[in-house]
Design a protein around this motif. Sequence first.
Motif, PDB file in Angstrom:
ATOM      1  N   ALA B  57       0.828  -1.213   0.000  1.00  0.00           N
ATOM      2  CA  ALA B  57       0.000   0.000   0.000  1.00  0.00           C
ATOM      3  C   ALA B  57       0.864   1.265   0.000  1.00  0.00           C
ATOM      4  O   ALA B  57       0.418   2.317  -0.469  1.00  0.00           O
ATOM      5  CB  ALA B  57      -0.923  -0.008   1.205  1.00  0.00           C
ATOM      6  N   PHE B  61      -0.078   4.431  -2.534  1.00  0.00           N
ATOM      7  CA  PHE B  61      -0.788   5.629  -2.073  1.00  0.00           C
ATOM      8  C   PHE B  61       0.141   6.797  -1.773  1.00  0.00           C
ATOM      9  O   PHE B  61      -0.269   7.790  -1.194  1.00  0.00           O
ATOM     10  CB  PHE B  61      -1.628   5.297  -0.829  1.00  0.00           C
ATOM     11  CG  PHE B  61      -2.783   4.405  -1.152  1.00  0.00           C
ATOM     12  CD1 PHE B  61      -3.843   4.863  -1.924  1.00  0.00           C
ATOM     13  CD2 PHE B  61      -2.804   3.089  -0.703  1.00  0.00           C
ATOM     14  CE1 PHE B  61      -4.908   4.039  -2.233  1.00  0.00           C
ATOM     15  CE2 PHE B  61      -3.858   2.260  -1.015  1.00  0.00           C
ATOM     16  CZ  PHE B  61      -4.910   2.730  -1.784  1.00  0.00           C
ATOM     17  N   ARG B  83      -0.258   0.452  -7.787  1.00  0.00           N
ATOM     18  CA  ARG B  83      -1.659   0.203  -7.427  1.00  0.00           C
ATOM     19  C   ARG B  83      -2.118  -1.147  -7.988  1.00  0.00           C
ATOM     20  O   ARG B  83      -2.871  -1.867  -7.326  1.00  0.00           O
ATOM     21  CB  ARG B  83      -2.547   1.342  -7.947  1.00  0.00           C
ATOM     22  CG  ARG B  83      -2.375   2.578  -7.098  1.00  0.00           C
ATOM     23  CD  ARG B  83      -3.152   3.766  -7.580  1.00  0.00           C
ATOM     24  NE  ARG B  83      -2.918   4.884  -6.666  1.00  0.00           N
ATOM     25  CZ  ARG B  83      -3.378   6.110  -6.849  1.00  0.00           C
ATOM     26  NH1 ARG B  83      -4.089   6.396  -7.922  1.00  0.00           N
ATOM     27  NH2 ARG B  83      -3.139   7.054  -5.966  1.00  0.00           N
ATOM     28  N   LEU B  86      -0.745  -3.716  -5.698  1.00  0.00           N
ATOM     29  CA  LEU B  86      -1.531  -3.795  -4.456  1.00  0.00           C
ATOM     30  C   LEU B  86      -2.806  -4.603  -4.698  1.00  0.00           C
ATOM     31  O   LEU B  86      -3.138  -5.512  -3.928  1.00  0.00           O
ATOM     32  CB  LEU B  86      -1.868  -2.383  -3.957  1.00  0.00           C
ATOM     33  CG  LEU B  86      -2.829  -2.324  -2.761  1.00  0.00           C
ATOM     34  CD1 LEU B  86      -2.189  -2.946  -1.522  1.00  0.00           C
ATOM     35  CD2 LEU B  86      -3.235  -0.880  -2.453  1.00  0.00           C
TER      36      LEU B  86
END
Lengths: 182, 103
Positions: B57, B61, B83, B86
Amino acid sequence: MLAGAAVLTALVLALLTMAYLRPHRLAGVTAGQWIVGGGLILPIPILMLLTGTALVLGEQLLPRGEVAYRAEARAEQWAWRFSYPDVPGLPVSETLHIPAGEPVDIAVTSADVIHAFWVPRLGGKIDAIPGHRNVIRLQADEPGIYRGICAEFCGPGHETMQFRVEAHDLETFKSMMAGAAP
Amino acid sequence: MRQGDKIALISLVAGFTVWSVGFVALYGLQALGCAYGWPTHRAVLILAYGILVAVLAVPAFWPLRSDGEASATLSVAALWANRAALGAGVLVFLPVTFTSTCV
């Protein structure tokens, strides 16, 4: 599974046909919408559904508890040898005999390199590893002949390393195991 | 190569590198737990899953600050690659938390 695949194929072919014959109908769809819709929104739920189904089926193949019928599969370059621990007098054979409609635990091992036991029409496959015993539970719903193959490359004879599984009705199987001819 | 470009390039492969290491680690923990009969096997797998998702993560992010055109382009690619890593980690690793481990 086949019906789902047919629907998806029809959908893709319809879009392709429309792109050639009625391009103005698709002109309003932007490149980004094609990528997100066709590349993410369409395949992700399908892949999740397939994965979920595979997990459930995989759990069902696990040999939990005891079953009435057991067999042993020993792989070697490049053949399979099947025997039955409950019927030690039966000669080792290159054909696996099982009762139809009954779950059978097959203990799979190898004499030399890593092979893999796979009967596509009966479901899952499992590695045959030297010095290790893997058990797979299979069930043939109908009597018949099911072809099996080695599913792990194991040397120059790999592609010839096939075998057959004969599923017999229960009475025939029992008489075979008792020493009578099938 | 400028420092910012190097960092952006590393970030581009960071997510899926962690994903690959995580895949091997979960595989190993599953096998070791079965081989040695760990009583806390499931808890170890769930903990490893949690750690991996948390690590994945971070780059997903936390976009890099870019200091030039090349690193700006790379940073956007890196963000979305991370992303994707993830998402792949959350979905692909999830079964270790509930499916059968040992037979």
